[in-house]
Each structure stands twice: as C-alpha cells, then as structure tokens.
Design a protein around this motif. Structure first.
Motif, PDB file in Angstrom:
ATOM      1  N   TYR A 144       0.820  -1.214   0.000  1.00  0.00           N
ATOM      2  CA  TYR A 144       0.000   0.000   0.000  1.00  0.00           C
ATOM      3  C   TYR A 144       0.851   1.260   0.000  1.00  0.00           C
ATOM      4  CZ  TYR A 144       0.631  -0.086   5.142  1.00  0.00           C
ATOM      5  OH  TYR A 144       1.144  -0.122   6.419  1.00  0.00           O
ATOM      6  N   VAL A 145       2.072   1.192   0.561  1.00  0.00           N
ATOM      7  CA  VAL A 145       2.980   2.339   0.496  1.00  0.00           C
ATOM      8  C   VAL A 145       3.441   2.555  -0.936  1.00  0.00           C
ATOM      9  CG1 VAL A 145       5.272   3.146   1.183  1.00  0.00           C
ATOM     10  CG2 VAL A 145       3.739   2.177   2.891  1.00  0.00           C
ATOM     11  N   LEU A 146       3.794   1.470  -1.609  1.00  0.00           N
ATOM     12  CA  LEU A 146       4.186   1.584  -3.012  1.00  0.00           C
ATOM     13  C   LEU A 146       3.018   2.078  -3.860  1.00  0.00           C
ATOM     14  CD1 LEU A 146       6.996   0.928  -4.119  1.00  0.00           C
ATOM     15  CD2 LEU A 146       6.089  -1.212  -5.007  1.00  0.00           C
ATOM     16  N   ALA A 147       1.808   1.658  -3.518  1.00  0.00           N
ATOM     17  CA  ALA A 147       0.621   2.111  -4.259  1.00  0.00           C
ATOM     18  C   ALA A 147       0.440   3.614  -4.122  1.00  0.00           C
ATOM     19  CB  ALA A 147      -0.618   1.378  -3.745  1.00  0.00           C
ATOM     20  N   VAL A 148       0.605   4.136  -2.911  1.00  0.00           N
ATOM     21  CA  VAL A 148       0.485   5.585  -2.700  1.00  0.00           C
ATOM     22  C   VAL A 148       1.500   6.337  -3.545  1.00  0.00           C
ATOM     23  CG1 VAL A 148       0.807   7.423  -0.992  1.00  0.00           C
ATOM     24  CG2 VAL A 148      -0.503   5.389  -0.392  1.00  0.00           C
ATOM     25  N   ALA A 149       2.746   5.845  -3.569  1.00  0.00           N
ATOM     26  CA  ALA A 149       3.794   6.516  -4.327  1.00  0.00           C
ATOM     27  C   ALA A 149       3.524   6.468  -5.828  1.00  0.00           C
ATOM     28  CB  ALA A 149       5.144   5.879  -4.010  1.00  0.00           C
ATOM     29  N   PHE A 150       3.118   5.320  -6.341  1.00  0.00           N
ATOM     30  CA  PHE A 150       2.922   5.189  -7.789  1.00  0.00           C
ATOM     31  C   PHE A 150       1.697   5.950  -8.262  1.00  0.00           C
ATOM     32  CE2 PHE A 150       6.288   2.287  -7.782  1.00  0.00           C
ATOM     33  CZ  PHE A 150       6.620   1.965  -9.087  1.00  0.00           C
ATOM     34  N   ILE A 151       0.644   5.972  -7.464  1.00  0.00           N
ATOM     35  CA  ILE A 151      -0.517   6.771  -7.851  1.00  0.00           C
ATOM     36  C   ILE A 151      -0.154   8.251  -7.839  1.00  0.00           C
ATOM     37  CG2 ILE A 151      -2.831   7.474  -7.139  1.00  0.00           C
ATOM     38  CD1 ILE A 151      -3.294   4.601  -6.217  1.00  0.00           C
ATOM     39  N   GLY A 152       0.650   8.665  -6.848  1.00  0.00           N
ATOM     40  CA  GLY A 152       1.120  10.047  -6.813  1.00  0.00           C
ATOM     41  C   GLY A 152       2.013  10.399  -7.986  1.00  0.00           C
ATOM     42  N   LEU A 153       2.700   9.399  -8.550  1.00  0.00           N
ATOM     43  CA  LEU A 153       3.596   9.642  -9.682  1.00  0.00           C
ATOM     44  C   LEU A 153       2.878   9.589 -11.028  1.00  0.00           C
ATOM     45  CD1 LEU A 153       6.790   7.601  -8.707  1.00  0.00           C
ATOM     46  CD2 LEU A 153       6.773   9.997  -9.423  1.00  0.00           C
ATOM     47  N   PHE A 154       2.033   8.591 -11.226  1.00  0.00           N
ATOM     48  CA  PHE A 154       1.544   8.274 -12.564  1.00  0.00           C
ATOM     49  C   PHE A 154       0.052   8.481 -12.762  1.00  0.00           C
ATOM     50  CE2 PHE A 154       5.263   5.434 -11.892  1.00  0.00           C
ATOM     51  CZ  PHE A 154       6.088   5.985 -12.868  1.00  0.00           C
ATOM     52  N   ASP A 155      -0.648   8.983 -11.748  1.00  0.00           N
ATOM     53  CA  ASP A 155      -2.071   9.259 -11.929  1.00  0.00           C
ATOM     54  C   ASP A 155      -2.254  10.342 -12.994  1.00  0.00           C
ATOM     55  OD1 ASP A 155      -4.724   8.837 -11.478  1.00  0.00           O
ATOM     56  OD2 ASP A 155      -4.855  10.221  -9.795  1.00  0.00           O
ATOM     57  N   TYR A 156      -3.426  10.393 -13.573  1.00  0.00           N
ATOM     58  CA  TYR A 156      -3.665  11.331 -14.683  1.00  0.00           C
ATOM     59  C   TYR A 156      -3.379  12.771 -14.271  1.00  0.00           C
ATOM     60  CZ  TYR A 156      -6.056  13.770 -18.478  1.00  0.00           C
ATOM     61  OH  TYR A 156      -6.339  14.590 -19.541  1.00  0.00           O
ATOM     62  N   SER A 157      -3.739  13.112 -13.044  1.00  0.00           N
ATOM     63  CA  SER A 157      -3.550  14.494 -12.583  1.00  0.00           C
ATOM     64  C   SER A 157      -2.196  14.718 -11.924  1.00  0.00           C
ATOM     65  CB  SER A 157      -4.663  14.863 -11.594  1.00  0.00           C
ATOM     66  OG  SER A 157      -4.650  13.967 -10.482  1.00  0.00           O
ATOM     67  N   ALA A 158      -1.329  13.707 -11.887  1.00  0.00           N
ATOM     68  CA  ALA A 158      -0.026  13.842 -11.240  1.00  0.00           C
ATOM     69  C   ALA A 158       0.894  14.722 -12.092  1.00  0.00           C
ATOM     70  CB  ALA A 158       0.603  12.470 -11.037  1.00  0.00           C
ATOM     71  N   PRO A 159       1.848  15.409 -11.449  1.00  0.00           N
ATOM     72  CA  PRO A 159       2.758  16.288 -12.208  1.00  0.00           C
ATOM     73  C   PRO A 159       3.528  15.564 -13.306  1.00  0.00           C
ATOM     74  CG  PRO A 159       2.916  16.747  -9.863  1.00  0.00           C
ATOM     75  CD  PRO A 159       2.056  15.524 -10.009  1.00  0.00           C
ATOM     76  N   LEU A 160       4.009  14.322 -13.035  1.00  0.00           N
ATOM     77  CA  LEU A 160       4.780  13.597 -14.037  1.00  0.00           C
ATOM     78  C   LEU A 160       3.925  13.274 -15.256  1.00  0.00           C
ATOM     79  CD1 LEU A 160       7.366  12.157 -14.918  1.00  0.00           C
ATOM     80  CD2 LEU A 160       6.578  10.135 -13.684  1.00  0.00           C
ATOM     81  N   ALA A 161       2.711  12.796 -15.017  1.00  0.00           N
ATOM     82  CA  ALA A 161       1.823  12.475 -16.135  1.00  0.00           C
ATOM     83  C   ALA A 161       1.482  13.732 -16.937  1.00  0.00           C
ATOM     84  CB  ALA A 161       0.550  11.811 -15.625  1.00  0.00           C
ATOM     85  N   GLY A 162       1.284  14.857 -16.236  1.00  0.00           N
ATOM     86  CA  GLY A 162       1.012  16.117 -16.925  1.00  0.00           C
ATOM     87  C   GLY A 162       2.189  16.591 -17.751  1.00  0.00           C
TER      88      GLY A 162
END
Length: 500
Positions: free
Chosen positions: A73-91
């Motif tokens: 779940y910690v890795l899930a929080v980090a990856f969603i923060g990185l690669f979610d549609y609204s995340a800075p990296l994805a943008g």
C-alpha cells in the motif's frame, strides 16, 4: 469454516449472485498476474546476481532486497502520486511529448505495483538456490557444448525450480492477504469484501461466509507450499564459490536492469513520498502525533509480548520434546499464513459471542471485542512465527552441557533465565522483537478492523486518506512506515552481504 455449515439461504444467494463471482475473478487474475510477474523478475535477477559477474554485482545483491521494506500500500500511494492522470509527471509527459501514460489505477497497474513490492520473496530463495548449487552446473553444461542461455535453461533452472515455486507460492499468499494496495486501487478482492461486509453492510454473517471461502483458498495455497518445500532437495554441483560467468561488455546491460528495478521499486517511490510528504508537512498536528504514538505503542507492546510468548513456546519444545509440544509449536506458528482480514473476523465473532453468552448467563460484563487486549492477541497470532524463528534458532545454539553445568552450580529457574539464557539470547530477542515491531507497524487490516475506538495509527491514516482520494496527504505516514521498515531489511542484507 463453521460459517459454511450453518448457511443463510438469502445471504448465500446474494453472495453467489453478486459478490463472489466478481471477487473470485478479480482475485484469480491478480494472483495470476503477480505470481507470473514475481516469478519471472525474481528469478532473472537472482540468476544474474548468483551466476554472473557484472559491474556492481555485490552492491545490487543486497540493494535488490530493500524493496521488501515497502508494503504494497505504500508503493501504491507513491505510484498513484507519480503516474495518476492528474499527477505532475503524467502532466509533464502529456504536455511535453504528447503521450498519455497508461492508467495506473487499473488491474495492470495493481499487478505492476504488487510485483515490484513482492518480487524479493522469489529473488531471495532463488538466489540462495542458484548460489548453493554452484556455478559448476553451468560450467559442466558449457563443456558439453551448450550456449549460456541453453546451459542455464537445462542445467541451473531445473535445479532451482522447487525454490522458485516455493517463493512464488509465498507471494501468492501475500497477494491474497493484501488489503491496503487493493483498497488504494479500489480493486475488490476477498479481503476488501470481508471489510465491506462487516463495516459497510454491518453483517458479520456475510463477512464470515466470504471469510470461509477465502480460508479454502488459503488452505489450498498452504498445501501447495508444503508440497513444494517437500521437493526442495538436491545434491549441489561443485561448490558455491565456483567462478561466475563473466558477461564482459554485456554486463553493463545486467547492471542497467538491476539499477532500473532498484530505481523503480525503491528510489523513485521514496523520492515521491518524500516530495509529497514535505509539501504536506503542515499536516503534522496533534491528531497526527497521536497516530504516531499509537502506532509505536502498539508495535512495542506486540513486539514484547509476542517475543516472550515465542520464547516460552520454544523453551518448552526444547526442554520437553514430544508430540504435544511439537504440535503446539506447529499450531501456534501457523497464524502468519492467515490473511489479516480473515484472522480479524475469525477472532472477533467467537469472542463477541462468548462475551454475550457470559453476560446473559451469569451477568458478567466482559467486553473484549474492540479492545486493546484482543488486538494484541491478534497481533500475537499473526506474528508469532516471525518471532519464533530467531528465538528458536538462538536456543539451538545454547549447548545442553552449559545448562547442565549451571544446574549443578545451583542456577535454576528464573536465575538460569537471567544469568544464562538472557546474555546468550539478547541478539535473538532483539531480532525477533524488531521484526514483530516492523510487521505490526505495517499491518493494516487487523489494526483497521480491531483497534479500539480512537486508536488511529499510521497504517489506518494511510487507508483513510487513500479511501478519500488524498494520495498526496497519505505520503507522510507512508514514508514513516517505509523508513521504519528499512531498518530490519538493511540489517538482514548487511549480515548476508558477505555470502554473495
């Protein structure tokens, strides 16, 4: 299992029609994806480290274990923060390159995250198998005219297959037990179904019915794991110190693969959690500090009590060996194979029924459910095996002649425990307590379902925030859990580093 013997037709009809097909299908595909992913990735990395020589091999040998410190779940929080549609990296990727990153909150994204979190289980056992059989198996195959890939496929891999199967089955059990990562991805499995039946539908009967089906799956996996361990016997070829296969210039590709895995599974998530945690450092209010205090208190109490219980059981098995003590030891160390959600509902319901019966029959108000005592009992059942292994191993290193000599000198009972056992077992006690402490800090479903009212911890904070879609705010407690988890993993890998 008793829940299946007293079925409610209406409940079972609802489960079979609306709940179990989706839950069972989701669980099956998750197990299949994570099992295949961890088997391939863990085996490939283990073969490179154990059988080949390439730049940075000794460093990568222990760096590749460190992702084990990050719960799914910690890795899930980090990856969603990185690669979610609204995340800075994805943008940034969308604006700069014009590419749309794949949807992270999907079955594929969950499989990828859990594969990165759990591959060390396969990597560790496969590396041990490859190292134990020695590189001379490869040398003999090469002498028969086989190429490197064919020699590995026909000589080394078959010898390590039972270990790889055992590690993969452990991964499947961890995947089945996972609650935090699947909740963060809003992916329904048996564990989330048990939680929703209990806390959303307020139906312990429904939760018990789902738990009974889940228990059948657990028993099947435990049986498969036991069969795979029974096959783990072979004669090593040569000795572990045999010359590893030099990869030459291609070794840099092996280094790049290992660096990519370490970067994606460990460094990138930690950097993302640190970035989001720093942005939300102002959240560190009184309630937050109370969650940290509760987490540390529960972990410390569970560590002490579970280590003491493990010592009592191990000492009884050593001093009074026999069928009874052996059976008790095996039964009491089976809890680690039970998913937290299943253990929580299986422990809560009979205790609640006993408390109700006691009050109705004798007028005694003994409310144990929802209390601290039952929560610590659940932790003890879940993690007794974790504490028992180092404590029992430490006891085996104490020579019987030393104990006999102390008895001749009149040192018995508690004096013998204080003057003989304690000095010789301090390291084993510390290891056991540290492992239980960290596992308790990371444990989510038991804490979430059985904690006393108001006893929020870091793990429950992560669940609450991800459940509300506040993944950036969940980074701070996730980072704290990850940093605590790194301590025993680093200690373990440093101890084993010379062996690689």
């Amino acid at each position: 299992m008793a829940a299946l013997l007293r079925p409610d037709p209406a409940t079972l009809g609802h489960l079979w029609q609306y709940v179990l097909p989706q839950v069972a299908g989701n669980t099956f595909w998750l197990l299949l994806g994570v099992g295949a992913g961890t088997a391939v990735l863990g085996t490939a990395l283990a073969a490179l480290v154990a059988l080949c020589e390439f730049p940075g091999r000794r460093v990568f040998a222990w760096l590749l274990v460190l992702p084990l410190a990050l719960p799914g779940y910690v890795l899930a929080v980090a990856f969603i923060g990185l690669f979610d549609y609204s995340a800075p990296l994805a943008g940034w990727v969308r604006d700069s390159v014009g590419w749309e990153l794949p949807e992270i909150r999907s079955r594929g994204g969950l499989v990828a995250v859990m594969t990165l979190a759990l591959y060390p289980y396969v990597y560790l056992v496969a590396r041990e198998a490859f190292a134990t059989q020695g590189a001379r198996a490869l040398e003999a195959a090469r002498a028969l005219g086989m190429g490197p890939w064919r020699a590995f496929r026909q000589a080394s891999l078959p010898l390590a297959r039972p270990w790889i199967a055992g590690g993969t089955l452990l991964v499947l059990m961890e995947t089945l037990a996972d609650f935090g990562a699947v909740s963060a991805f809003n992916y329904d499995t048996f564990t989330t179904a048990i939680y929703k039946a209990w806390f959303a539908l307020f139906s312990t009967d429904t939760a018990l019915q789902i738990a009974a089906v889940m228990l059948l799956v657990v028993l099947a996996l435990v049986g498969l794991e036991a069969v795979s361990r029974r096959r783990q016997s072979f004669a090593s070829v040569g000795h572990p110190g045999a010359t590893r296969l030099p990869l030459g210039k291609r070794g840099w590709w092996a280094s790049a693969l290992c660096a990519l895995v370490v970067g994606v599974a460990l460094l990138l998530p930690l950097a993302q959690l640190a970035w989001d945690g720093a942005r939300h450092f102002a959240d560190l209010d009184a309630r937050y500090l109370a969650s940290i205090r509760n987490a540390l208190s529960l972990a410390a109490m569970a560590a002490v009590l579970t280590t003491v219980a493990a010592f009592v059981i191990a000492l009884a098995a050593r001093e009074q060996p026999g069928l009874l003590t052996g059976t008790v030891t095996r039964i009491t160390t089976l809890g680690y194979g039970l998913p937290g959600a299943l253990l929580a509902i299986g422990l809560y319901v009979p205790v609640a029924m006993f408390s109700t019966w006691l009050f109705e029959r004798h007028g005694w108000e003994l409310v144990l459910e929802g209390g601290l005592v039952l929560l610590l009992v659940a932790y003890g059942i879940r993690f007794l095996a974790v504490a028992h292994a180092p404590v029992a191993g430490g006891l085996l290193r104490i020579r019987p002649s030393l104990l006999e000599a102390s008895r001749v000198l009149g040192v018995t009972g508690t004096r013998q425990l204080r003057l003989v056992h304690w000095p010789l077992l301090r390291g084993s006690f510390a290891t056991a307590a540290l492992l239980v402490f960290v596992d308790t800090m990371k444990e989510m479903p038991i804490t979430l379902m059985m904690r006393p009212f108001g006893w929020d911890t870091l793990a429950t904070r992560v669940f609450e925030m991800t459940n509300e879609g506040e993944y950036a705010r969940a980074a701070l407690p996730s980072l704290a859990i990850a940093l605590v988890g790194l301590v025993p993993v680093i200690a373990l890998t440093r101890r084993r580093r010379d062996a690689t």
